[in-house]
Design a protein around this motif. Structure first.
Motif, PDB file in Angstrom:
ATOM      1  N   GLU A  63       0.846  -1.185   0.000  1.00 42.78           N
ATOM      2  CA  GLU A  63       0.000   0.000   0.000  1.00 42.78           C
ATOM      3  C   GLU A  63       0.884   1.238   0.000  1.00 42.78           C
ATOM      4  O   GLU A  63       1.804   1.348   0.806  1.00 42.78           O
ATOM      5  CB  GLU A  63      -0.910   0.013   1.231  1.00 42.78           C
ATOM      6  CG  GLU A  63      -2.038  -0.976   1.157  1.00 42.78           C
ATOM      7  CD  GLU A  63      -3.007  -0.681   0.026  1.00 42.78           C
ATOM      8  OE1 GLU A  63      -3.398   0.491  -0.148  1.00 42.78           O
ATOM      9  OE2 GLU A  63      -3.362  -1.615  -0.702  1.00 42.78           O
ATOM     10  N   ASP A  78      -8.006   2.301   7.223  1.00 40.19           N
ATOM     11  CA  ASP A  78      -6.839   1.469   6.927  1.00 40.19           C
ATOM     12  C   ASP A  78      -6.721   0.302   7.909  1.00 40.19           C
ATOM     13  O   ASP A  78      -6.380  -0.812   7.519  1.00 40.19           O
ATOM     14  CB  ASP A  78      -5.555   2.302   6.948  1.00 40.19           C
ATOM     15  CG  ASP A  78      -5.420   3.204   5.725  1.00 40.19           C
ATOM     16  OD1 ASP A  78      -6.152   2.998   4.726  1.00 40.19           O
ATOM     17  OD2 ASP A  78      -4.574   4.115   5.765  1.00 40.19           O
ATOM     18  N   ARG A  81      -9.348  -2.295   7.017  1.00 41.87           N
ATOM     19  CA  ARG A  81      -8.927  -2.929   5.773  1.00 41.87           C
ATOM     20  C   ARG A  81      -7.796  -3.936   6.018  1.00 41.87           C
ATOM     21  O   ARG A  81      -7.811  -5.042   5.502  1.00 41.87           O
ATOM     22  CB  ARG A  81      -8.481  -1.817   4.829  1.00 41.87           C
ATOM     23  CG  ARG A  81      -7.952  -2.255   3.533  1.00 41.87           C
ATOM     24  CD  ARG A  81      -7.480  -1.026   2.795  1.00 41.87           C
ATOM     25  NE  ARG A  81      -6.961  -1.425   1.521  1.00 41.87           N
ATOM     26  CZ  ARG A  81      -6.811  -0.639   0.507  1.00 41.87           C
ATOM     27  NH1 ARG A  81      -7.138   0.617   0.609  1.00 41.87           N
ATOM     28  NH2 ARG A  81      -6.329  -1.079  -0.611  1.00 41.87           N
ATOM     29  N   GLU A  82      -6.824  -3.532   6.848  1.00 42.62           N
ATOM     30  CA  GLU A  82      -5.708  -4.434   7.175  1.00 42.62           C
ATOM     31  C   GLU A  82      -6.193  -5.694   7.864  1.00 42.62           C
ATOM     32  O   GLU A  82      -5.718  -6.790   7.561  1.00 42.62           O
ATOM     33  CB  GLU A  82      -4.674  -3.715   8.046  1.00 42.62           C
ATOM     34  CG  GLU A  82      -3.557  -3.148   7.230  1.00 42.62           C
ATOM     35  CD  GLU A  82      -2.370  -2.696   8.053  1.00 42.62           C
ATOM     36  OE1 GLU A  82      -1.964  -3.421   8.995  1.00 42.62           O
ATOM     37  OE2 GLU A  82      -1.848  -1.629   7.733  1.00 42.62           O
ATOM     38  N   ARG A  83      -7.110  -5.550   8.808  1.00 43.57           N
ATOM     39  CA  ARG A  83      -7.649  -6.716   9.510  1.00 43.57           C
ATOM     40  C   ARG A  83      -8.290  -7.691   8.526  1.00 43.57           C
ATOM     41  O   ARG A  83      -8.075  -8.899   8.608  1.00 43.57           O
ATOM     42  CB  ARG A  83      -8.683  -6.296  10.563  1.00 43.57           C
ATOM     43  CG  ARG A  83      -8.097  -5.799  11.852  1.00 43.57           C
ATOM     44  CD  ARG A  83      -9.144  -5.673  12.953  1.00 43.57           C
ATOM     45  NE  ARG A  83     -10.321  -4.910  12.577  1.00 43.57           N
ATOM     46  CZ  ARG A  83     -10.442  -3.590  12.640  1.00 43.57           C
ATOM     47  NH1 ARG A  83      -9.439  -2.853  13.072  1.00 43.57           N
ATOM     48  NH2 ARG A  83     -11.566  -2.996  12.288  1.00 43.57           N
ATOM     49  N   LYS A  86      -5.551  -9.292   6.244  1.00 43.58           N
ATOM     50  CA  LYS A  86      -4.773 -10.277   7.001  1.00 43.58           C
ATOM     51  C   LYS A  86      -5.596 -11.541   7.245  1.00 43.58           C
ATOM     52  O   LYS A  86      -5.065 -12.648   7.164  1.00 43.58           O
ATOM     53  CB  LYS A  86      -4.285  -9.674   8.316  1.00 43.58           C
ATOM     54  CG  LYS A  86      -3.121  -8.733   8.123  1.00 43.58           C
ATOM     55  CD  LYS A  86      -2.645  -8.160   9.441  1.00 43.58           C
ATOM     56  CE  LYS A  86      -1.454  -7.248   9.223  1.00 43.58           C
ATOM     57  NZ  LYS A  86      -0.963  -6.675  10.486  1.00 43.58           N
ATOM     58  N   ARG A  91      -0.188 -10.467   3.754  1.00 44.14           N
ATOM     59  CA  ARG A  91       0.675  -9.591   4.543  1.00 44.14           C
ATOM     60  C   ARG A  91       0.588  -8.217   3.908  1.00 44.14           C
ATOM     61  O   ARG A  91       0.392  -8.114   2.695  1.00 44.14           O
ATOM     62  CB  ARG A  91       2.124 -10.071   4.526  1.00 44.14           C
ATOM     63  CG  ARG A  91       2.293 -11.441   5.164  1.00 44.14           C
ATOM     64  CD  ARG A  91       3.707 -11.964   5.041  1.00 44.14           C
ATOM     65  NE  ARG A  91       4.033 -12.198   3.633  1.00 44.14           N
ATOM     66  CZ  ARG A  91       5.253 -12.106   3.122  1.00 44.14           C
ATOM     67  NH1 ARG A  91       6.278 -11.791   3.878  1.00 44.14           N
ATOM     68  NH2 ARG A  91       5.479 -12.353   1.847  1.00 44.14           N
ATOM     69  N   ILE A  92       0.739  -7.164   4.708  1.00 39.31           N
ATOM     70  CA  ILE A  92       0.629  -5.799   4.198  1.00 39.31           C
ATOM     71  C   ILE A  92       1.916  -5.051   4.480  1.00 39.31           C
ATOM     72  O   ILE A  92       2.424  -5.077   5.611  1.00 39.31           O
ATOM     73  CB  ILE A  92      -0.566  -5.045   4.831  1.00 39.31           C
ATOM     74  CG1 ILE A  92      -1.896  -5.689   4.422  1.00 39.31           C
ATOM     75  CG2 ILE A  92      -0.585  -3.597   4.367  1.00 39.31           C
ATOM     76  CD1 ILE A  92      -2.419  -6.670   5.361  1.00 39.31           C
ATOM     77  N   ARG A  94       3.317  -1.205   4.051  1.00 40.80           N
ATOM     78  CA  ARG A  94       2.971   0.185   3.750  1.00 40.80           C
ATOM     79  C   ARG A  94       4.232   0.963   3.450  1.00 40.80           C
ATOM     80  O   ARG A  94       5.214   0.871   4.192  1.00 40.80           O
ATOM     81  CB  ARG A  94       2.239   0.823   4.926  1.00 40.80           C
ATOM     82  CG  ARG A  94       0.892   0.215   5.157  1.00 40.80           C
ATOM     83  CD  ARG A  94       0.051   1.059   6.106  1.00 40.80           C
ATOM     84  NE  ARG A  94      -1.308   0.583   6.091  1.00 40.80           N
ATOM     85  CZ  ARG A  94      -2.204   0.871   5.159  1.00 40.80           C
ATOM     86  NH1 ARG A  94      -1.895   1.661   4.173  1.00 40.80           N
ATOM     87  NH2 ARG A  94      -3.417   0.369   5.209  1.00 40.80           N
TER      88      ARG A  94
END
Length: 122
Positions: A63, A78, A81-83, A86, A91-92, A94
């Motif tokens: 991201e 955010d 969205r991450e939750r 995941k 994996r995220i 940033r």
């Protein structure tokens, strides 16, 4: 039927056409398997969200964040969205617009370290 629906396809195209300069710079490094041989796609619909860049093979979402990601509303969005991403197994990572503009090589190194097989969570 397999694949994104019409809205997702249209929205993905619109987002790709309206990419920021930071996204364009990073895409220049990621496209065509230029970074470590990993395949990336951009503006990928996942779980109702559009991820800036995705390496499907390694389940990594990248991201690109700018100034708009500092408001309380955006921070909450955010986090939600991450939750969800995941929970879907992604994996995220940033990265900041400024980091892409001033240190694209460092950003690419960070991405490669994140993609390295020993960085995968068990």
């Amino acid at each position: 039927m397999r694949g994104p629906d019409h809205f997702e396809r249209t929205r993905s195209r619109d987002l790709r056409a309206a990419q920021t300069s930071a996204e364009a710079n990073l895409w220049g490094k990621l496209r065509g398997r230029r970074l470590g041989g990993y395949k990336f796609v951009r503006q990928e619909p996942i779980e109702g969200f559009f991820a800036d860049f995705v390496c499907r093979e390694q389940k990594l979402v990248i991201e690109v964040d700018g100034a708009t990601h500092s408001t309380d509303e955006e921070v909450a969005y955010d986090a939600r969205r991450e939750r969800i991403l995941k929970a879907a197994g992604f994996r995220i990572l940033r990265v900041q617009n400024d980091d892409i503009r001033t240190n694209i090589d460092g950003v690419c190194e960070t991405i490669l370290r994140t993609l390295a097989p020993d960085s995968l969570s068990p």
